[in-house]
Design a protein around this motif. Sequence first.
Motif, mmCIF file in Angstrom:
data_model
loop_
_atom_site.group_PDB
_atom_site.id
_atom_site.type_symbol
_atom_site.label_atom_id
_atom_site.label_comp_id
_atom_site.label_asym_id
_atom_site.label_seq_id
_atom_site.Cartn_x
_atom_site.Cartn_y
_atom_site.Cartn_z
ATOM 1 N N ALA A 242 2.115 2.828 -1.833
ATOM 2 C CA ALA A 242 3.208 3.377 -0.723
ATOM 3 C C ALA A 242 3.216 4.960 -1.198
ATOM 4 O O ALA A 242 3.193 5.862 -0.180
ATOM 5 C CB ALA A 242 4.208 2.912 -0.367
ATOM 6 N N ALA A 243 3.679 5.195 -2.361
ATOM 7 C CA ALA A 243 3.841 6.422 -2.830
ATOM 8 C C ALA A 243 2.818 7.564 -2.753
ATOM 9 O O ALA A 243 2.783 8.774 -2.869
ATOM 10 C CB ALA A 243 4.507 6.478 -4.286
ATOM 11 N N GLN A 244 1.600 6.982 -2.435
ATOM 12 C CA GLN A 244 0.391 7.859 -2.699
ATOM 13 C C GLN A 244 0.083 8.553 -1.443
ATOM 14 O O GLN A 244 -0.973 8.874 -0.681
ATOM 15 C CB GLN A 244 -0.835 7.076 -2.989
ATOM 16 N N GLY A 245 0.855 8.424 -0.494
ATOM 17 C CA GLY A 245 0.961 9.437 0.849
ATOM 18 C C GLY A 245 1.539 8.839 1.816
ATOM 19 O O GLY A 245 1.150 9.404 3.150
ATOM 20 N N GLY A 251 -0.718 2.748 4.225
ATOM 21 C CA GLY A 251 -1.057 1.159 4.722
ATOM 22 C C GLY A 251 -1.656 0.360 3.784
ATOM 23 O O GLY A 251 -1.503 0.374 2.632
ATOM 24 N N SER A 252 -1.970 -0.994 4.264
ATOM 25 C CA SER A 252 -2.655 -1.892 3.248
ATOM 26 C C SER A 252 -3.673 -1.417 2.452
ATOM 27 O O SER A 252 -3.984 -1.818 1.217
ATOM 28 C CB SER A 252 -3.213 -3.157 4.269
ATOM 29 N N THR A 253 -4.454 -0.338 2.793
ATOM 30 C CA THR A 253 -5.630 -0.017 2.171
ATOM 31 C C THR A 253 -5.323 0.650 0.702
ATOM 32 O O THR A 253 -5.854 0.921 -0.257
ATOM 33 C CB THR A 253 -6.479 1.332 2.692
ATOM 34 N N GLN A 254 -3.845 1.236 0.847
ATOM 35 C CA GLN A 254 -3.221 1.857 -0.354
ATOM 36 C C GLN A 254 -2.417 0.717 -1.187
ATOM 37 O O GLN A 254 -1.895 1.283 -2.135
ATOM 38 C CB GLN A 254 -2.668 3.116 -0.043
ATOM 39 N N GLY A 255 -1.985 -0.135 -0.395
ATOM 40 C CA GLY A 255 -0.816 -0.843 -1.138
ATOM 41 C C GLY A 255 -1.308 -1.694 -2.342
ATOM 42 O O GLY A 255 -0.426 -1.916 -3.153
ATOM 43 N N GLY A 256 -2.581 -1.869 -2.717
ATOM 44 C CA GLY A 256 -2.798 -2.426 -3.918
ATOM 45 C C GLY A 256 -3.098 -1.550 -5.038
ATOM 46 O O GLY A 256 -3.632 -1.969 -6.187
ATOM 47 N N SER A 257 -2.954 -0.284 -4.902
ATOM 48 C CA SER A 257 -3.392 0.988 -5.820
ATOM 49 C C SER A 257 -2.011 0.911 -6.985
ATOM 50 O O SER A 257 -0.970 0.661 -6.599
ATOM 51 C CB SER A 257 -3.616 2.210 -5.305
ATOM 52 N N ILE A 265 -7.306 10.858 -7.189
ATOM 53 C CA ILE A 265 -8.186 12.065 -6.958
ATOM 54 C C ILE A 265 -7.542 13.253 -6.554
ATOM 55 O O ILE A 265 -6.434 13.049 -5.926
ATOM 56 C CB ILE A 265 -9.413 11.661 -5.634
ATOM 57 N N THR A 266 -7.968 14.557 -6.781
ATOM 58 C CA THR A 266 -7.177 15.630 -6.375
ATOM 59 C C THR A 266 -8.037 16.569 -5.189
ATOM 60 O O THR A 266 -9.091 16.537 -5.352
ATOM 61 C CB THR A 266 -7.036 16.577 -7.576
ATOM 62 N N VAL A 267 -7.231 16.658 -4.229
ATOM 63 C CA VAL A 267 -8.141 17.462 -3.185
ATOM 64 C C VAL A 267 -7.114 18.841 -2.762
ATOM 65 O O VAL A 267 -5.801 18.866 -3.140
ATOM 66 C CB VAL A 267 -8.045 16.774 -1.929
ATOM 67 N N ALA A 288 -4.685 8.339 -4.034
ATOM 68 C CA ALA A 288 -5.323 7.087 -4.643
ATOM 69 C C ALA A 288 -6.813 7.297 -4.292
ATOM 70 O O ALA A 288 -7.023 7.803 -2.902
ATOM 71 C CB ALA A 288 -4.589 5.821 -4.148
ATOM 72 N N ALA A 289 -7.675 6.906 -4.820
ATOM 73 C CA ALA A 289 -9.048 6.925 -4.516
ATOM 74 C C ALA A 289 -9.496 6.232 -3.260
ATOM 75 O O ALA A 289 -8.564 4.782 -2.894
ATOM 76 C CB ALA A 289 -9.748 6.342 -5.463
#
Length: 365
Positions: A242-245, A251-257, A265-267, A288-289
């Motif tokens: 959740a802290a990744q943005g 959402g759930s796509t980042q929840g497992g990182s 990744i850096t942008v 997160a990737a």
Amino acid sequence: MTAIDQGRAPRWIRPALAALAVLLIVVGVGGAIALGAGDGLAGLLGSDLFQTVAEEPAEDDAAPAATVTVDDVQGALAELPGDLAISPDATGITCVVDGDGIWVEYPEATDASAVIDRAARRAAGLAQWAAQADPAISRVTWIAEDAGQTALFALALDPAAVVSDAADASAADILAAATGYRIAGDAYASLDDPAFEQEAGAAPSLPDGSEVPIELAQTATDGADAAQGGASGSTGDGAAGAAQGGTLSAGSTQGGSTGTTADLITVSITVDGSAAGAGASSATVSLAAGSTVYDALAKTGISISASGSAYGMYVSAIGGLAERQHGPMSGWIFSVNGVEPSVACSAYTLSAGDSIVWTYVNVEE
């Protein structure tokens, strides 16, 4: 008899023939009806074609869509009483209106006890407003985060069942009326003899139907970490994701990182409102990737107004600068590496080194 009389039919013949013709037509039509579909008109209306239409079930399960907008929600938040009010320009706030629900995500840099109390009363105040603004709204979800965008607390309320006088109600009363809530383990551990459990009811969900990622296990190793609700000590997968943005964007796509360096990744991202006199600013963010353009925008901490659609998230305002504010066609567009994608910002997956530019366009002269 004259020659003329010999070539002329008797006067009664024509009326007789006309009557006979009418009789034949009546008999023919009656026979056609009798031979129609076995039972005449009854047989026709009883065919499969008509049965399919008549027996098709109504879509009673489809919930009516809310008519309120993100701007309406932000206006309601700004009108909350006392210290509960939140300006539309507040850093890090994200509002989403999708279907029959409202979601608000807001970070607060304070201790967990104050976060839960204030977030619960804000959610209840917003639910009270929603009950009067649009009866189609069946849930209000509030996600409270720490300064690092780790989700500390999530609460879902049914506006029709919310307690009265929300601004003066206790967190315990509001949580008792909730359809469900979850408190992060470190945040709950920091509370002094709470009058409510760590979790109850159905887990609050995001617009995509996935659960709000809340780390229920206690991970902090000392009192200082726990007092901050896990801002520095929480390392659980859900909270780190959740802290990744932001929770609503990730959402759930980042929840497992796990948020390790190998996963990031850096942008670079630029928000350019100079066409409307708002200037431009740039930042470099780590995500997160698999993160999207919308995730990167949320990670900057700038205030966003966005709504869900069949195509993904639509951003209507950034930093308080809203679409149609400077002309009927003005609004925000984004590009990645100089190209404007043909997909929504929440559907464009980023790669390391990408350059994102959000530009306010079509400004009224």
